[in-house]
Design a protein around this motif. Structure first.
Motif, PDB file in Angstrom:
ATOM      1  N   SER A 290       0.824  -1.216   0.000  1.00 49.53           N
ATOM      2  CA  SER A 290       0.000   0.000   0.000  1.00 49.53           C
ATOM      3  C   SER A 290       0.855   1.261   0.000  1.00 49.53           C
ATOM      4  CB  SER A 290      -0.944   0.016   1.210  1.00 49.53           C
ATOM      5  OG  SER A 290      -0.216   0.257   2.399  1.00 49.53           O
ATOM      6  N   LEU A 296      -2.932  -3.236   4.868  1.00 49.58           N
ATOM      7  CA  LEU A 296      -3.409  -4.100   3.796  1.00 49.58           C
ATOM      8  C   LEU A 296      -2.487  -5.300   3.687  1.00 49.58           C
ATOM      9  CD1 LEU A 296      -5.354  -4.518   1.332  1.00 49.58           C
ATOM     10  CD2 LEU A 296      -3.598  -3.407  -0.062  1.00 49.58           C
ATOM     11  N   ALA A 330      -7.423   1.232   0.980  1.00 49.41           N
ATOM     12  CA  ALA A 330      -6.128   0.562   0.983  1.00 49.41           C
ATOM     13  C   ALA A 330      -5.792   0.008  -0.396  1.00 49.41           C
ATOM     14  CB  ALA A 330      -6.120  -0.555   2.030  1.00 49.41           C
ATOM     15  N   CYS A 331      -6.802  -0.571  -1.064  1.00 46.14           N
ATOM     16  CA  CYS A 331      -6.569  -1.105  -2.411  1.00 46.14           C
ATOM     17  C   CYS A 331      -6.236   0.008  -3.395  1.00 46.14           C
ATOM     18  CB  CYS A 331      -7.791  -1.890  -2.891  1.00 46.14           C
ATOM     19  SG  CYS A 331      -8.058  -3.452  -2.022  1.00 46.14           S
ATOM     20  N   ALA A 333      -4.701   2.798  -2.644  1.00 47.60           N
ATOM     21  CA  ALA A 333      -3.305   3.160  -2.375  1.00 47.60           C
ATOM     22  C   ALA A 333      -2.360   2.157  -3.020  1.00 47.60           C
ATOM     23  CB  ALA A 333      -3.065   3.217  -0.860  1.00 47.60           C
ATOM     24  N   ALA A 334      -2.726   0.876  -2.976  1.00 53.93           N
ATOM     25  CA  ALA A 334      -1.895  -0.154  -3.603  1.00 53.93           C
ATOM     26  C   ALA A 334      -1.854   0.014  -5.118  1.00 53.93           C
ATOM     27  CB  ALA A 334      -2.416  -1.535  -3.237  1.00 53.93           C
ATOM     28  N   THR A 337       0.477   2.729  -5.889  1.00 55.65           N
ATOM     29  CA  THR A 337       1.838   2.235  -5.693  1.00 55.65           C
ATOM     30  C   THR A 337       2.309   1.452  -6.911  1.00 55.65           C
ATOM     31  OG1 THR A 337       1.553   2.162  -3.288  1.00 55.65           O
ATOM     32  CG2 THR A 337       3.276   0.751  -4.233  1.00 55.65           C
TER      33      THR A 337
END
Length: 450
Positions: A290, A296, A330-331, A333-334, A337
């Motif tokens: 994340s 996460l 969270a997903c 943010a991933a 990334t």
């Protein structure tokens, strides 16, 4: 407005800090407690405005700096759409896209993702999933697990059962189901004339011995690929992973790769297992996935494991859940990334930065106070030679305290000084990190010599 010391006092009154002996913060010579005001790039800032270079990525989670504008923007956009929805009976765009992208990164060898919130939970999922898959397949005697000497896989009860760190096992051993512990492939264990590959193959032979002795009883072997982090950045040759994959296939045992700390580019490839050209049956991710923003974790697994649970009978389904499974924020943010990895050719740039870090510490090579200088991708480590047991026991705390005075966040593991910085360090920050680390090392080792 409260000052720095007010915040410290309030925290010590009510916050129980993790992996900490709280008395160390209030003794006659206290370990500092730093109230953080904000972060920018590779730096954290306290309430008084003093900055600290985050050389360990805030416990190995931060990849692209604090308050990264691109990740911030994605989260702000997601916040106005959907903050959370349960993942049982519902799904959503971020979790679908993230699962698709991760499957593609594994060349679809690991095409199914199961989500949780933290690394230990991911390990729990992998262990339970392995056990249950064998049971669903009629192999009910496969209930045992193998871990590596010195391994660390988390601090929940199941994860601790496959963790071989004496501090934890002595405290909680009676609660745990015992795993089989086999020899470590740690290259530091090389005997005269041995290479890292020799150590790895010797360790693999010990693993094979247990697989033979407990044939038909072992559900899975769990390994931190390439680097056993919490035991002191113990690094091993990729030949160990290749041999491990062969042995797991031969004895029909699952291979669990705990890439919570070593995945997401830390070791040079996105997945550490790629360095050995193998895929496990389960791959655990957390921390950096994340970008260091939100809790996460996830377990990636194969279609054959997935099919072992695919049935009309709920009892054959995988019985595990977390309230915040697959959290959309969270997903998202991933996903941001992963986009930075792709758009900015991060893996290629990291190879250049890894060389720069190695070159910046070239002066250590002939230093008699140092042993086992080692590096794997963006993880660099060396061991301080401290003979006195009392000095060795306090080395980490003294180093941490001295480093803060030099604007560094460094937290050695026992006598192992290591760097695991964000991927955004520029050449000036790398040079600063090296010079100040050596300044701190010289100061602490002078204390040791007195």
């Amino acid at each position: 407005m409260n000052n720095q010391q007010d915040w410290v006092a309030r925290s010590l009154q009510h916050v129980w800090h993790p992996c900490t002996q709280m008395q160390h913060h209030s003794s006659a010579n206290p370990v500092p407690l730093i109230p953080v005001s904000h972060g920018r790039g590779a730096w954290l800032y306290d309430m008084d405005g003093k900055r600290y270079l985050d050389a360990i990525s805030s416990w190995w989670v931060n990849l692209f700096g604090h308050a990264n504008p691109r990740i911030n923007a994605e989260l702000k956009d997601q916040l106005d759409k959907l903050e959370h929805a349960m993942l049982a009976g519902f799904t959503h765009e971020p979790v679908i896209q993230l699962s698709e992208k991760l499957a593609a990164l594994s060349n679809h060898a690991l095409g199914h993702c199961f989500y949780a919130s933290d690394g230990a939970s991911a390990v729990e999922i992998a262990l339970k999933m392995s056990f249950h898959a064998w049971r669903n397949g009629g192999q009910t005697e496969k209930q045992e697990f193998i871990c590596i000497k010195g391994s660390y896989h988390g601090e929940t009860v199941g994860a601790l059962a496959v963790t071989d760190v004496s501090l934890f096992r002595e405290a909680y051993g009676p609660m745990l189901q015992r795993a089989h512990v086999v020899a470590s492939p740690d290259a530091r264990l090389a005997q005269a004339g041995e290479t890292a590959a020799d150590v790895a193959l010797r360790a693999a032979a010990d693993l094979e011995r247990v697989l033979q002795e407990r044939e038909g009883k072992i559900a899975a072997v769990i390994i931190e690929p390439l680097v056993q982090c919490a035991t002191g950045m113990a690094m091993h040759d990729p030949v160990y992973l290749r041999r491990l994959r062969e042995l797991c296939d031969q004895y029909q045992v699952h291979l669990i790769a705990d890439e919570i700390a070593v995945g997401c580019g830390r070791t040079g490839t996105f997945f550490a297992c790629e360095s050995a050209s193998i895929w496990p049956d389960f791959l655990c991710l957390s921390k950096g996935i994340s970008g260091g923003y939100l809790p996460l974790s996830l377990v990636m697994t194969t279609d054959s494991v997935y099919q072992a649970f695919y049935d009309a009978d709920m009892r054959r389904g995988f019985l595990h859940s977390h309230s915040y499974t697959g959290n959309p924020l969270a997903c998202r943010a991933a996903l941001a990334t992963l986009a930075i990895f792709e758009d900015d050719q991060i893996l290629e740039k990291n190879r250049i930065k890894a060389i720069a870090i190695k070159d910046a510490f070239a002066g250590l090579t002939d230093d008699p106070r140092v042993s086992h200088i080692r590096q794997q991708g963006m993880i660099f480590a060396f061991d301080a030679v401290v003979e006195d047991a009392a000095q060795a026991a306090t080395f980490s705390r003294r180093f941490f305290s001295a480093a803060l005075k030099q604007e560094l966040l460094l937290r050695p593991i026992s006598r192992t000084v290591y760097l695991m910085p964000p991927y955004i360090l520029d050449p000036q920050e790398i040079a600063l990190l090296a010079s100040k680390t050596m300044q701190v090392f010289n100061e602490v080792m002078t204390e040791v010599a007195v």
